[in-house]
Write a protein that holds these residues in place. Structure first.
Motif, PDB file in Angstrom:
ATOM      1  N   PHE A 182      -2.932   6.115   8.317  1.00  0.00           N
ATOM      2  CA  PHE A 182      -3.409   4.733   7.685  1.00  0.00           C
ATOM      3  C   PHE A 182      -2.349   3.600   8.730  1.00  0.00           C
ATOM      4  N   LEU A 183      -1.126   3.897   8.677  1.00  0.00           N
ATOM      5  CA  LEU A 183      -0.243   3.111   9.179  1.00  0.00           C
ATOM      6  C   LEU A 183      -0.568   2.930  10.858  1.00  0.00           C
ATOM      7  N   ILE A 202      -0.086  13.934   1.745  1.00  0.00           N
ATOM      8  CA  ILE A 202       0.049  12.378   1.490  1.00  0.00           C
ATOM      9  C   ILE A 202       0.537  11.518   2.544  1.00  0.00           C
ATOM     10  N   ILE A 261       0.902  -1.395  -0.034  1.00  0.00           N
ATOM     11  CA  ILE A 261       0.055  -0.091  -0.043  1.00  0.00           C
ATOM     12  C   ILE A 261       0.848   1.273   0.026  1.00  0.00           C
ATOM     13  N   VAL A 262       1.933   1.348   0.886  1.00  0.00           N
ATOM     14  CA  VAL A 262       3.076   2.485   1.037  1.00  0.00           C
ATOM     15  C   VAL A 262       3.442   2.647  -0.384  1.00  0.00           C
ATOM     16  N   LEU A 309      -6.704   9.558  -3.681  1.00  0.00           N
ATOM     17  CA  LEU A 309      -5.762  10.023  -4.446  1.00  0.00           C
ATOM     18  C   LEU A 309      -6.381  10.324  -5.779  1.00  0.00           C
ATOM     19  N   MET A 322      -9.121   1.205  -2.125  1.00  0.00           N
ATOM     20  CA  MET A 322      -9.177   1.738  -0.750  1.00  0.00           C
ATOM     21  C   MET A 322      -8.010   3.041  -0.671  1.00  0.00           C
ATOM     22  N   LEU A 369      -0.605   8.530   4.819  1.00  0.00           N
ATOM     23  CA  LEU A 369      -0.188   7.443   5.059  1.00  0.00           C
ATOM     24  C   LEU A 369       0.235   7.005   6.509  1.00  0.00           C
ATOM     25  N   ALA A 418       1.821   9.296  -5.906  1.00  0.00           N
ATOM     26  CA  ALA A 418       2.082  10.589  -5.373  1.00  0.00           C
ATOM     27  C   ALA A 418       3.274  11.207  -5.977  1.00  0.00           C
ATOM     28  N   ARG A 419       3.874  10.483  -6.640  1.00  0.00           N
ATOM     29  CA  ARG A 419       5.357  10.652  -7.649  1.00  0.00           C
ATOM     30  C   ARG A 419       4.733  11.166  -8.792  1.00  0.00           C
ATOM     31  N   VAL A 427       0.806   3.998  -2.937  1.00  0.00           N
ATOM     32  CA  VAL A 427       0.755   5.524  -2.834  1.00  0.00           C
ATOM     33  C   VAL A 427       1.728   6.440  -3.259  1.00  0.00           C
ATOM     34  N   VAL A 428       2.967   5.819  -2.663  1.00  0.00           N
ATOM     35  CA  VAL A 428       4.221   6.960  -2.975  1.00  0.00           C
ATOM     36  C   VAL A 428       4.221   6.716  -4.739  1.00  0.00           C
ATOM     37  N   MET A 474       7.172  15.280  -5.480  1.00  0.00           N
ATOM     38  CA  MET A 474       5.872  14.841  -5.036  1.00  0.00           C
ATOM     39  C   MET A 474       5.206  15.778  -4.742  1.00  0.00           C
ATOM     40  N   TYR A 475       3.922  15.795  -5.161  1.00  0.00           N
ATOM     41  CA  TYR A 475       2.898  16.887  -4.813  1.00  0.00           C
ATOM     42  C   TYR A 475       2.115  16.557  -3.836  1.00  0.00           C
TER      43      TYR A 475
END
Lengths: 330, 128
Positions: free
Chosen positions: B14-15, B7, A46-47, A281, A276, B11, A54-55, A50-51, B1-2
């Motif tokens: 979430f963690l 974000i 998941i991380v 995003l 999810m 995260l 995000a990039r 998302v990363v 990264m925007y």
């Protein structure tokens, strides 16, 4: 056929755990190693997802709206449909995440017997999606009673609301009924609707069959085959306190259930289920429509060498003066 | 990264939420091991085998209650001919006379709150 492929994969998974935990008795593997690995894959996956998202560059705001944009003060703008600031976006996102507002606008296209193409709103998908997701959340939170000691009031409260009608013993949970009904509807929709069947892939069916397998094994364990709950909690608590201990008395149904859940966790980040995280995003939902208010510079624009009028005037200064042309500088 | 700040905050939230069981139990110094029950002294066997009772005692109690209250069938004959009265207070609690050290141990561990004591008088001070 594609549904059968997915069903076969779930059947193979069932066979694996039945042979492994049931026949061969590898309880430590299916009770400890597999869940740990699955949760680790889930978190890292998941991380990573998302990363990666995000990039990605966000060159400008995508205004997929159906409301009046904010412009002049005397023109009322639709702050929810066409938000121009963070507060509007927050409200739009909250409605999207909690109530699936976009899905509420779902339409259905049909050819009538008289060969006329009609579009009509179709809210069954929205209702089934809401029923499924909220039931799943409630079930997920209810399971915290196996992972927390002492069990917080919130979990017991949720459980009492879920079993409000006190039907049967053990109490029938409404979320159990709802999740099965919703999943069966979502599956039936793919199987019975011709257009949907045409575009459905094995991955679409697999997610549904896997979730059904998780729900059905859970329901069977609670209401039919029974499981030693104290032993189940001992295993779960051992996992989350990093002192795993495998009890001897839990039956095979329990291992089948947690194996399916582990597969779900591990599969999550690499499949469509990762919506999810993705919903947060979605660029068409989480960006304020302020293209006219603020300048958004495209990040992959090449560096452009510019020669301004001021520089040009500097270059030809003497000639311009000699010709009697007025200069900006003076 | 925007919007990196937002974000990454998301995260982290979430963690933290996903790992609730880990830090919650660490904070409460939770015992991972199952509670030990105080078995009745003197009695050697319940109305059904231990494993069966562990899994389905709530269904048995429910059946007994319905039979006794609704059909007036108050007695239960074991396969070996022993007869028991279908009664929580008179039969079950006669051997399992310590609610706190028997019933409550598992029920508290799993946050189960059976509604037996909505009608029955709850044994006070552990002894019925």
């Amino acid at each position: 056929m594609r549904a059968l492929t997915a069903l076969l994969v779930v059947a193979v998974l069932l066979g694996v755990v039945w042979l492994g935990a049931g026949v061969a008795g590898w309880h430590a593997f299916f009770g400890v190693a597999v869940p740990y690995a699955a949760v680790l894959i889930f978190l890292i996956g998941i991380v990573w997802r998302v990363v990666t998202w995000a990039r990605s560059p966000v060159p400008f705001r995508i205004p997929t709206t159906c409301g009046q944009q904010r412009s002049l003060d005397w023109i009322p703008s639709s702050t929810l449909e066409n938000p121009h600031d963070g507060w509007g976006v927050t409200r739009r996102m909250a409605l999207e995440v909690l109530l699936f507002r976009s899905l509420f606008r779902n339409t259905r296209t049909e050819l009538t017997p008289t060969k006329r193409l009609v579009y009509e709103s179709d809210r069954y998908l929205w209702v089934a999606a809401l029923a499924f997701h909220w039931s799943f959340l409630v079930i997920f939170l209810r399971h915290l009673r196996f992972f927390l000691q002492p069990v917080p009031q919130l979990v017991t409260f949720l459980e009492s609301v879920d079993g409000f009608f006190q039907l049967a013993v053990p109490t029938l949970f409404l979320s159990d009924v709802l999740i099965l009904a919703a999943l069966l509807y979502l599956l039936g929709r793919r199987l019975l609707n011709r257009q949907l069947r045409y575009i459905s892939l094995p991955a679409d069916y697999f997610a549904l069959f896997l979730l059904l397998a998780v729900a059905i094994t859970g329901v069977l364990m609670r209401y039919v085959t029974k499981v030693d709950l104290v032993a189940a909690k001992e295993l779960a608590m051992g996992l989350v306190t990093f002192s795993p201990k495998v009890p001897t008395v839990i039956g095979t149904p329990f291992y089948i259930h947690i194996f399916f859940v582990s597969v779900l966790f591990a599969y999550f980040p690499f499949s469509k289920l990762t919506h999810m995280a993705g919903i947060f995003l979605s660029p068409t939902r989480n960006l304020a429509n302020n293209n006219r208010k603020r300048r958004h510079v495209n990040p992959w624009n090449p560096e452009v060498e510019v020669h301004t009028y001021a520089q040009w005037e500097e270059d030809f200064h003497d000639k311009l003066v000699a010709a009697g042309i007025p200069l900006d500088k003076e | 990264m925007y919007d990196g700040g937002k974000i990454i905050t998301g995260l982290l939230v979430f963690l933290i939420l996903v790992t609730v069981p880990v830090w919650f139990n660490a904070a409460t110094h939770a015992q991972a091991r199952a509670p030990q029950l105080k078995l009745p002294e003197g009695a050697t066997a319940c109305v059904e085998p231990t494993a069966e009772m562990r899994a389905t005692h709530m269904e048995l109690l429910n059946r007994w209650r319905n039979a006794a209250v609704r059909s007036d069938e108050r007695f239960f004959t074991m396969p070996d001919g022993k007869v028991y009265e279908k009664s929580l207070s008179l039969t079950c609690l006669k051997c399992h006379d310590n609610k706190e050290e028997f019933c409550d141990r598992c029920h508290n561990y799993l946050a189960v709150s059976p509604y037996c004591w909505d009608c029955h008088v709850e044994p006070k001070g552990g002894r019925s």
